[in-house]
Design a protein around this motif. Structure first.
Motif, short mmCIF file in Angstrom:
data_model
loop_
_atom_site.label_atom_id
_atom_site.label_comp_id
_atom_site.label_asym_id
_atom_site.label_seq_id
_atom_site.Cartn_x
_atom_site.Cartn_y
_atom_site.Cartn_z
N THR A 67 -15.18 -7.42 -4.45
CA THR A 67 -15.33 -8.76 -5.00
C THR A 67 -15.14 -9.80 -3.90
OG1 THR A 67 -12.99 -8.96 -5.59
CG2 THR A 67 -14.47 -8.04 -7.28
N ASN A 68 -15.69 -10.97 -4.13
CA ASN A 68 -15.57 -12.05 -3.18
C ASN A 68 -15.21 -13.32 -3.94
OD1 ASN A 68 -15.69 -13.64 -0.92
ND2 ASN A 68 -17.91 -13.68 -0.82
N PRO A 69 -13.99 -13.80 -3.82
CA PRO A 69 -12.90 -13.30 -3.00
C PRO A 69 -12.30 -12.02 -3.58
CG PRO A 69 -12.14 -15.17 -4.26
CD PRO A 69 -13.59 -15.04 -4.54
N PRO A 70 -11.63 -11.24 -2.74
CA PRO A 70 -11.05 -9.99 -3.22
C PRO A 70 -9.86 -10.23 -4.14
CG PRO A 70 -10.47 -10.34 -0.92
CD PRO A 70 -11.42 -11.44 -1.30
N THR A 71 -9.67 -9.31 -5.08
CA THR A 71 -8.55 -9.41 -6.01
C THR A 71 -7.63 -8.19 -5.96
OG1 THR A 71 -9.85 -8.48 -7.82
CG2 THR A 71 -9.83 -10.89 -7.59
N SER A 72 -7.98 -7.20 -5.16
CA SER A 72 -7.13 -6.03 -4.94
C SER A 72 -7.74 -5.24 -3.79
CB SER A 72 -7.05 -5.16 -6.21
OG SER A 72 -8.30 -4.58 -6.50
N GLY A 73 -7.05 -4.20 -3.39
CA GLY A 73 -7.56 -3.33 -2.34
C GLY A 73 -6.62 -3.24 -1.16
N GLU A 100 -9.08 -1.31 -6.52
CA GLU A 100 -9.47 -0.88 -5.19
C GLU A 100 -8.28 -0.35 -4.40
OE1 GLU A 100 -12.38 -3.16 -2.93
OE2 GLU A 100 -12.40 -4.58 -4.59
N GLY A 101 -7.15 -0.16 -5.04
CA GLY A 101 -5.98 0.36 -4.35
C GLY A 101 -5.10 -0.75 -3.81
N ARG A 102 -4.04 -0.33 -3.11
CA ARG A 102 -3.11 -1.31 -2.55
C ARG A 102 -2.44 -0.81 -1.29
NH1 ARG A 102 2.01 -0.60 -6.50
NH2 ARG A 102 3.00 -1.76 -4.84
N THR A 103 -3.19 -0.09 -0.49
CA THR A 103 -2.68 0.44 0.77
C THR A 103 -2.44 -0.68 1.77
OG1 THR A 103 -3.97 2.43 0.39
CG2 THR A 103 -3.18 2.08 2.63
N HIS A 104 -1.33 -0.60 2.50
CA HIS A 104 -1.04 -1.55 3.58
C HIS A 104 -1.62 -0.98 4.87
CE1 HIS A 104 2.68 -3.26 1.31
NE2 HIS A 104 1.54 -3.58 0.74
N LEU A 105 -2.41 -1.79 5.57
CA LEU A 105 -3.08 -1.37 6.79
C LEU A 105 -2.64 -2.26 7.95
CD1 LEU A 105 -6.69 -0.93 5.38
CD2 LEU A 105 -5.02 0.86 5.85
N PRO A 106 -2.74 -1.75 9.19
CA PRO A 106 -2.40 -2.58 10.34
C PRO A 106 -3.35 -3.76 10.48
CG PRO A 106 -2.68 -0.26 10.98
CD PRO A 106 -3.11 -0.39 9.55
N ALA A 107 -2.81 -4.87 10.95
CA ALA A 107 -3.64 -6.07 11.19
C ALA A 107 -4.79 -5.70 12.11
CB ALA A 107 -2.79 -7.16 11.82
N GLY A 108 -5.95 -6.26 11.83
CA GLY A 108 -7.14 -6.01 12.63
C GLY A 108 -8.03 -4.91 12.09
N THR A 109 -7.53 -4.14 11.13
CA THR A 109 -8.34 -3.09 10.52
C THR A 109 -9.50 -3.72 9.76
OG1 THR A 109 -6.37 -1.71 10.25
CG2 THR A 109 -8.29 -1.12 8.94
N GLN A 110 -10.68 -3.16 9.89
CA GLN A 110 -11.85 -3.66 9.16
C GLN A 110 -11.75 -3.21 7.69
OE1 GLN A 110 -13.79 -6.08 9.45
NE2 GLN A 110 -15.37 -5.38 10.84
N ILE A 111 -11.83 -4.15 6.78
CA ILE A 111 -11.70 -3.86 5.35
C ILE A 111 -12.86 -4.49 4.61
CG2 ILE A 111 -10.24 -4.06 3.31
CD1 ILE A 111 -7.85 -4.54 5.20
N SER A 112 -13.51 -3.72 3.72
CA SER A 112 -14.51 -4.31 2.83
C SER A 112 -13.99 -4.31 1.40
CB SER A 112 -15.82 -3.56 2.81
OG SER A 112 -16.00 -2.58 3.63
N TYR A 113 -14.40 -5.34 0.68
CA TYR A 113 -13.95 -5.50 -0.69
C TYR A 113 -15.14 -5.57 -1.63
CZ TYR A 113 -9.41 -6.69 1.30
OH TYR A 113 -8.21 -6.65 1.98
#
Length: 129
Positions: A16-22, A1-14
């Protein structure tokens, strides 16, 4: 799912639950044993570093002692272990690494240890093993 760093508070969907990448936040969770939940996007960053994240709820006294001892044993910032509470698992334990997951209906130390040995320290940001 990638590995981009985003600012805190950004809405992110994954996926898998729990997520393993992204995509994930810039802050990670340091190795250690935690009695409470931690932010999933911060935990994904820990996985990117090569840490293994163990999710537990109430796996029993022996399992808890083992999880605590493992987090004390593996403390490196690029190869440590994070154990965090995840409500609702009851006796189940989930073990995650970057793009990998092991779900255990009950804590199986041999299976969890084999997973940890295979993937700890092998995150994409700075693999040390």
């Amino acid at each position: 799912e990638g590995r981009t760093h985003l600012p805190a508070g950004t809405q992110i969907s994954y996926r898998t639950n729990p997520p393993t990448s992204g995509p994930h936040f810039n802050r990670w969770v340091d190795p250690g044993f935690y009695d409470s939940a931690k932010g999933r996007s911060n935990l994904v960053h820990s996985l990117e570093h090569g840490l293994v994240v163990l999710y537990y709820d109430d796996p029993g006294a022996d399992a808890m002692a083992t999880l605590r001892s493992w987090t004390d044993l593996y403390t490196g910032p690029w190869s440590g272990i994070v154990a965090v509470r995840r409500a609702g698992l009851r006796e189940k334990v989930i073990v995650t690494a970057w793009r990998r997951m092991l779900r255990l209906d009950r804590f199986e130390p041999e299976a969890a240890a084999a997973f940890i040995d295979a993937y700890r320290g092998r995150g994409p940001e700075n693999p040390v093993r």
